[in-house]
Design a protein around this motif. Sequence first.
Motif, PDB file in Angstrom:
ATOM      1  N   ARG A  77       7.842   8.021  -8.614  1.00  0.00           N
ATOM      2  CA  ARG A  77       7.312   7.639  -9.929  1.00  0.00           C
ATOM      3  C   ARG A  77       8.417   7.722 -10.981  1.00  0.00           C
ATOM      4  N   LYS A 124       6.905  -1.115 -11.964  1.00  0.00           N
ATOM      5  CA  LYS A 124       5.579  -0.670 -11.543  1.00  0.00           C
ATOM      6  C   LYS A 124       5.301  -1.248 -10.165  1.00  0.00           C
ATOM      7  N   PRO A 125       4.497  -0.564  -9.349  1.00  0.00           N
ATOM      8  CA  PRO A 125       4.166  -1.115  -8.032  1.00  0.00           C
ATOM      9  C   PRO A 125       3.586  -2.526  -8.104  1.00  0.00           C
ATOM     10  N   SER A 126       2.866  -2.817  -9.154  1.00  0.00           N
ATOM     11  CA  SER A 126       2.276  -4.155  -9.302  1.00  0.00           C
ATOM     12  C   SER A 126       3.324  -5.243  -9.523  1.00  0.00           C
ATOM     13  N   TYR A 131       4.198   5.777  -5.390  1.00  0.00           N
ATOM     14  CA  TYR A 131       4.267   5.840  -6.853  1.00  0.00           C
ATOM     15  C   TYR A 131       3.196   6.783  -7.412  1.00  0.00           C
ATOM     16  N   GLU A 132       1.995   6.684  -6.866  1.00  0.00           N
ATOM     17  CA  GLU A 132       0.869   7.455  -7.402  1.00  0.00           C
ATOM     18  C   GLU A 132       0.895   8.927  -6.995  1.00  0.00           C
ATOM     19  N   ARG A 144       2.508   1.638  -3.489  1.00  0.00           N
ATOM     20  CA  ARG A 144       1.529   2.151  -4.467  1.00  0.00           C
ATOM     21  C   ARG A 144       1.271   3.638  -4.248  1.00  0.00           C
ATOM     22  N   HIS A 145       1.084   4.011  -2.989  1.00  0.00           N
ATOM     23  CA  HIS A 145       0.814   5.412  -2.664  1.00  0.00           C
ATOM     24  C   HIS A 145       1.993   6.303  -3.087  1.00  0.00           C
ATOM     25  N   SER A 153       0.829  -1.204   0.000  1.00  0.00           N
ATOM     26  CA  SER A 153       0.000   0.000   0.000  1.00  0.00           C
ATOM     27  C   SER A 153       0.867   1.259   0.000  1.00  0.00           C
TER      28      SER A 153
END
Length: 71
Positions: A29, A38-40, A22-23, A19-20, A16
């Motif tokens: 990023r 990518k976070p995924s 990165y976004e 992802r946060h 989490s």
Amino acid sequence: MPIEEIRAVQLNLLLSIIRHAYEHTSLYREKFDAIGLKPSDIRQFTDAIFLYIQFPPIIDSSTGIVDLYYS
């Protein structure tokens, strides 16, 4: 709580945060995009170790302070 459940909670929190970051943070990023990450792509703790190897100066492990001026 069994250790497996604790690890699962810890991993979900870590993912989490990644992802946060990165976004919502251009620094992270840009760093991720520069290496095609990518976070995924991060699905387990061993994947996250790659981040520390790839970006060691960004986080000072002794203080936990993020160096936003790292280039």
